[in-house]
Design an enzyme around this catalytic site. Structure first.
Site, PDB file in Angstrom:
ATOM      1  N   GLY A   8       0.268  -1.037  -0.235  1.00  0.00           N
ATOM      2  CA  GLY A   8      -0.193  -0.120   0.108  1.00  0.00           C
ATOM      3  C   GLY A   8       1.231   0.597   0.044  1.00  0.00           C
ATOM      4  N   LEU A  35       8.616  -1.507   2.184  1.00  0.00           N
ATOM      5  CA  LEU A  35       9.113  -0.418   1.490  1.00  0.00           C
ATOM      6  C   LEU A  35      10.361  -0.532   1.003  1.00  0.00           C
ATOM      7  N   THR A 123      -2.035  -8.050 -13.672  1.00  0.00           N
ATOM      8  CA  THR A 123      -1.568  -7.165 -15.028  1.00  0.00           C
ATOM      9  C   THR A 123      -1.650  -8.112 -16.371  1.00  0.00           C
ATOM     10  N   ASP A 124      -2.525  -6.570 -17.276  1.00  0.00           N
ATOM     11  CA  ASP A 124      -2.740  -7.423 -18.867  1.00  0.00           C
ATOM     12  C   ASP A 124      -1.456  -7.740 -19.297  1.00  0.00           C
ATOM     13  N   GLU A 125      -0.045  -7.772 -18.942  1.00  0.00           N
ATOM     14  CA  GLU A 125       1.238  -7.875 -19.331  1.00  0.00           C
ATOM     15  C   GLU A 125       1.204  -9.871 -19.750  1.00  0.00           C
ATOM     16  N   TYR A 147       9.426 -10.162 -15.448  1.00  0.00           N
ATOM     17  CA  TYR A 147       8.341 -10.114 -14.560  1.00  0.00           C
ATOM     18  C   TYR A 147       6.184 -10.283 -14.459  1.00  0.00           C
ATOM     19  N   LYS A 151       3.838 -12.905 -12.557  1.00  0.00           N
ATOM     20  CA  LYS A 151       2.339 -12.150 -12.404  1.00  0.00           C
ATOM     21  C   LYS A 151       1.831 -13.314 -12.771  1.00  0.00           C
ATOM     22  N   PRO A 202      14.490   8.655 -23.033  1.00  0.00           N
ATOM     23  CA  PRO A 202      15.258   7.264 -24.009  1.00  0.00           C
ATOM     24  C   PRO A 202      13.908   6.412 -24.173  1.00  0.00           C
ATOM     25  N   ASN A 246       3.366   4.859 -27.840  1.00  0.00           N
ATOM     26  CA  ASN A 246       4.793   5.705 -27.367  1.00  0.00           C
ATOM     27  C   ASN A 246       5.256   6.714 -27.841  1.00  0.00           C
ATOM     28  N   PRO A 271      14.684  -5.844 -24.709  1.00  0.00           N
ATOM     29  CA  PRO A 271      14.697  -6.952 -25.170  1.00  0.00           C
ATOM     30  C   PRO A 271      13.350  -7.651 -24.805  1.00  0.00           C
ATOM     31  N   GLY A 272      12.701  -8.705 -25.904  1.00  0.00           N
ATOM     32  CA  GLY A 272      11.497  -9.387 -25.782  1.00  0.00           C
ATOM     33  C   GLY A 272       9.985  -8.345 -25.225  1.00  0.00           C
TER      34      GLY A 272
HETATM   35  P1  NAD Z   1       4.481  -0.036  -7.060  1.00  0.00           P
HETATM   36  O1  NAD Z   1       5.764  -0.455  -7.712  1.00  0.00           O
HETATM   37  O2  NAD Z   1       4.641   1.238  -7.315  1.00  0.00           O
HETATM   38  O3  NAD Z   1       4.240  -0.694  -5.212  1.00  0.00           O
HETATM   39  C1  NAD Z   1       4.718  -1.446  -5.572  1.00  0.00           C
HETATM   40  C2  NAD Z   1       4.497  -2.024  -4.027  1.00  0.00           C
HETATM   41  O4  NAD Z   1       4.791  -3.042  -3.088  1.00  0.00           O
HETATM   42  C3  NAD Z   1       5.680  -1.055  -3.357  1.00  0.00           C
HETATM   43  O5  NAD Z   1       5.241   0.159  -1.789  1.00  0.00           O
HETATM   44  C4  NAD Z   1       6.820  -2.270  -2.383  1.00  0.00           C
HETATM   45  O6  NAD Z   1       7.711  -1.085  -0.857  1.00  0.00           O
HETATM   46  C5  NAD Z   1       6.133  -3.038  -1.620  1.00  0.00           C
HETATM   47  N1  NAD Z   1       6.694  -4.222  -1.823  1.00  0.00           N
HETATM   48  C6  NAD Z   1       7.624  -4.893  -2.720  1.00  0.00           C
HETATM   49  N2  NAD Z   1       7.851  -6.361  -2.231  1.00  0.00           N
HETATM   50  C7  NAD Z   1       7.779  -6.253  -1.588  1.00  0.00           C
HETATM   51  C8  NAD Z   1       6.924  -7.269  -0.445  1.00  0.00           C
HETATM   52  N3  NAD Z   1       7.903  -8.432  -0.859  1.00  0.00           N
HETATM   53  N4  NAD Z   1       6.627  -7.736   0.771  1.00  0.00           N
HETATM   54  C9  NAD Z   1       5.210  -6.445   1.493  1.00  0.00           C
HETATM   55  N5  NAD Z   1       5.482  -4.844  -0.051  1.00  0.00           N
HETATM   56  C10 NAD Z   1       6.566  -5.471  -0.561  1.00  0.00           C
HETATM   57  O7  NAD Z   1       3.876  -0.648  -8.003  1.00  0.00           O
HETATM   58  P2  NAD Z   1       2.335  -0.609  -8.683  1.00  0.00           P
HETATM   59  O8  NAD Z   1       2.929   0.210  -9.632  1.00  0.00           O
HETATM   60  O9  NAD Z   1       1.231   0.014  -7.856  1.00  0.00           O
HETATM   61  O10 NAD Z   1       1.746  -1.779  -8.481  1.00  0.00           O
HETATM   62  C11 NAD Z   1       1.247  -2.165  -8.136  1.00  0.00           C
HETATM   63  C12 NAD Z   1       0.387  -3.739  -8.014  1.00  0.00           C
HETATM   64  O11 NAD Z   1      -0.350  -3.655  -9.594  1.00  0.00           O
HETATM   65  C13 NAD Z   1       1.538  -4.736  -8.541  1.00  0.00           C
HETATM   66  O12 NAD Z   1       0.983  -6.072  -8.453  1.00  0.00           O
HETATM   67  C14 NAD Z   1       1.907  -4.732 -10.022  1.00  0.00           C
HETATM   68  O13 NAD Z   1       2.212  -5.264 -10.832  1.00  0.00           O
HETATM   69  C15 NAD Z   1       0.092  -4.537 -10.453  1.00  0.00           C
HETATM   70  N6  NAD Z   1       0.206  -3.509 -11.894  1.00  0.00           N
HETATM   71  C16 NAD Z   1       0.768  -2.486 -12.272  1.00  0.00           C
HETATM   72  C17 NAD Z   1       0.877  -1.316 -13.173  1.00  0.00           C
HETATM   73  C18 NAD Z   1       0.584   0.039 -13.230  1.00  0.00           C
HETATM   74  O14 NAD Z   1       0.308   0.091 -14.698  1.00  0.00           O
HETATM   75  N7  NAD Z   1       1.486   0.127 -12.649  1.00  0.00           N
HETATM   76  C19 NAD Z   1      -0.914  -1.536 -14.401  1.00  0.00           C
HETATM   77  C20 NAD Z   1      -1.106  -3.217 -13.456  1.00  0.00           C
HETATM   78  C21 NAD Z   1      -1.041  -3.676 -12.846  1.00  0.00           C
HETATM   79  O1  DAU Z   2       0.752  -3.494 -18.652  1.00  0.00           O
HETATM   80  C1  DAU Z   2       0.648  -3.025 -17.729  1.00  0.00           C
HETATM   81  C2  DAU Z   2       1.838  -2.899 -16.574  1.00  0.00           C
HETATM   82  O2  DAU Z   2       2.211  -2.206 -17.011  1.00  0.00           O
HETATM   83  C3  DAU Z   2       2.240  -3.154 -15.479  1.00  0.00           C
HETATM   84  O3  DAU Z   2       1.799  -4.457 -15.182  1.00  0.00           O
HETATM   85  C4  DAU Z   2       3.181  -3.234 -15.141  1.00  0.00           C
HETATM   86  O4  DAU Z   2       3.823  -3.331 -13.292  1.00  0.00           O
HETATM   87  C5  DAU Z   2       3.885  -1.676 -15.653  1.00  0.00           C
HETATM   88  O5  DAU Z   2       5.135  -1.704 -15.046  1.00  0.00           O
HETATM   89  C6  DAU Z   2       3.535  -1.418 -17.118  1.00  0.00           C
HETATM   90  O6  DAU Z   2       4.347  -2.453 -17.781  1.00  0.00           O
HETATM   91  P1  DAU Z   2       5.575  -1.429 -19.413  1.00  0.00           P
HETATM   92  O7  DAU Z   2       6.070  -2.645 -19.378  1.00  0.00           O
HETATM   93  O8  DAU Z   2       3.961  -1.266 -20.270  1.00  0.00           O
HETATM   94  O9  DAU Z   2       5.196   0.087 -18.501  1.00  0.00           O
HETATM   95  P2  DAU Z   2       6.860   0.794 -18.787  1.00  0.00           P
HETATM   96  O10 DAU Z   2       5.905   2.111 -18.607  1.00  0.00           O
HETATM   97  O11 DAU Z   2       7.956   0.222 -18.352  1.00  0.00           O
HETATM   98  O12 DAU Z   2       7.164   1.620 -20.392  1.00  0.00           O
HETATM   99  C7  DAU Z   2       5.948   1.529 -21.234  1.00  0.00           C
HETATM  100  C8  DAU Z   2       5.968   1.610 -22.362  1.00  0.00           C
HETATM  101  O13 DAU Z   2       7.025   2.555 -22.652  1.00  0.00           O
HETATM  102  C9  DAU Z   2       6.863   0.651 -22.910  1.00  0.00           C
HETATM  103  O14 DAU Z   2       6.637   0.092 -24.486  1.00  0.00           O
HETATM  104  C10 DAU Z   2       8.404   0.285 -23.199  1.00  0.00           C
HETATM  105  C11 DAU Z   2       8.747   2.664 -23.569  1.00  0.00           C
HETATM  106  N1  DAU Z   2       9.592   2.632 -22.120  1.00  0.00           N
HETATM  107  C12 DAU Z   2       9.651   2.149 -21.056  1.00  0.00           C
HETATM  108  C13 DAU Z   2      10.920   3.774 -20.538  1.00  0.00           C
HETATM  109  C14 DAU Z   2      10.866   3.366 -19.210  1.00  0.00           C
HETATM  110  C15 DAU Z   2       9.940   3.459 -23.554  1.00  0.00           C
HETATM  111  O15 DAU Z   2      10.344   3.711 -24.918  1.00  0.00           O
HETATM  112  N2  DAU Z   2      11.554   3.838 -22.512  1.00  0.00           N
HETATM  113  C16 DAU Z   2      11.782   4.112 -21.581  1.00  0.00           C
HETATM  114  O16 DAU Z   2      12.522   4.597 -21.024  1.00  0.00           O
END
Ligand code: NAD
Ligand code: DAU
Length: 332
Positions: A8, A35, A123-125, A147, A151, A202, A246, A271-272
């Protein structure tokens, strides 16, 4: 209702906690968070003195601590994860520990304590790249990076606890979230804060990869709905219905900031790198959810937040974050 929220102190989890405490005066929340670099208690300043909120510092892999924190809860909502794809490519270890073993630890506690609801934030990933159309919840899982593989493993475990033990689990799979308080390693806050510092943005590969963007508060509303009205054992896709390349996103950010496109720097591809994500969201829409925030307005609001909250992101970018990314990416 008493909730155990894990992770949280991160981006989405902190918005969820604030939203729940605002919306439901009778609810209380225990926030269990390790944290890590991504956890930030600044995100929870608004609620830290609220008697209905309690913070527990710890790891979801610590089974004794998890049992203690979960005792008496009506529901567990698991946000805790290692969440950044690029970091997972550099090393999968922490991802497997937290995302898979941590989830197992929470599921076992929920089972032992007979907690009536467990919501896994996924996640949709997990579906992998979607070349055409949109994927439904039954689509096969084809994760492309460590990652998303971690998930996907967690999702399979959560579903197995429904099939095997009838533990009342629910899974939400959302698309890319954005909004205030997102750690500046993810593309939107990274590009906004780099641009504010007149540093290069980048852009990976040809910049034509597509993500479906969802404002964080809309995801929190969907999670709230699934928590209260979702059918146990079911999975719900949560998409923003806003597919953006992007390069288009990058230009939009620069325009909002009045910065030149010469800041865009093409770098080697991830990569990937999944080409496109797209979710079919009929299922959650039938329960009564749809995104309430329009992408352009929400992006402008997000840009404004980072402009006005330098005290939040500058310390992050000048510390560990800088050495990590500076070393790995600057010289590519
Ligand atoms: P984030 O990286 O901002 O936050 C993750 C939190 O989890 C942090 O507060 C961290 O301290 C805590 N954490 C990590 N490892 C831990 C552990 N072992 N025990 C307890 N706490 C721990 O992540 P977010 O972007 O807020 O994503 C939250 C969730 O939503 C994740 O499960 C992620 O996979 C999912 N998600 C994120 C996105 C996105 O776009 N950000 C999209 C789809 C799903
Ligand atoms: O789709 C949901 C996912 O979205 C979550 O599950 C993940 O936690 C979250 O990190 C996010 O993953 P992405 O890989 O899609 O997000 P990111 O912001 O890292 O990258 C978004 C797009 O931008 C991706 O196509 C890669 C590109 N990118 C990213 C970074 C960090 C760049 O071109 N340059 C960059 O420096």
């Amino acid at each position: 209702m008493k909730l155990l929220v894990t992770g949280g102190a991160g981006f989405i989890g902190s918005h969820f906690i604030r939203q729940v405490l605002r919306k439901y005066p009778s609810y209380s929340v225990v926030n269990l968070d390790k944290l890590t670099y991504a956890g930030n208690l600044e995100n929870l300043r608004e609620v830290e003195r609220d008697p209905r909120y309690q913070f527990v510092h710890g790891d979801i892999c610590d089974r004794a601590l998890v049992r203690e924190a979960a005792r008496g809860s009506d529901a567990v909502v698991n946000f805790a994860a290692e969440s950044h794809v690029d970091r997972s490519i550099l090393g999968a270890g922490e991802f497997l520990k937290t995302d898979v073993l941590g989830t197992a630890s929470l599921l076992d506690a929920a089972r032992e304590l007979r907690i009536p609801r467990y919501v896994q934030i996924s996640t949709d990933e997990v579906y992998g790249s979607v070349d055409r159309g949109a994927v439904r919840e039954e689509a096969p899982l084809r994760p492309s990076n460590p990652y998303s593989a971690s998930k996907a493993a967690a999702d399979l475990l959560v579903s197995a606890y429904w099939t095997t033990y009838r533990l009342p689990v629910l899974i939400t799979r959302s698309s890319n979230n954005f909004g205030p308080n997102q750690y500046p390693e993810k593309v939107i806050p990274l590009f906004i804060t780099n641009a504010l510092e007149d540093r290069p943005l980048p852009l990976y590969g040809d910049g034509r990869n597509v993500r479906d963007w969802l404002f964080v508060l809309d995801n929190c509303a969907a999670i709230d709905l699934v928590l209260h009205q979702g059918v146990p054992g079911e999975i719900y896709n949560v998409g923003g219905d806003t597919e953006v390349e992007n390069i288009v996103l990058t230009r939009q950010i620069l325009r909002l900031l009045g910065k030149p496109e010469s800041l865009i720097q093409s770098v080697a591809d991830r990569p990937g790198h999944d080409r496109r994500y797209a979710l079919d969201c009929h299922k959650i829409r039938a329960v009564g959810w749809k995104p309430a925030h329009e992408f352009g307005a929400a992006l402008a609001e997000t840009v404004r937040w980072y402009r006005e909250h330098e005290a939040w992101w500058r310390p992050i970018k000048s510390g560990e974050f800088k050495t990590y990314y500076g070393k790995q990416y600057a010289d590519r």
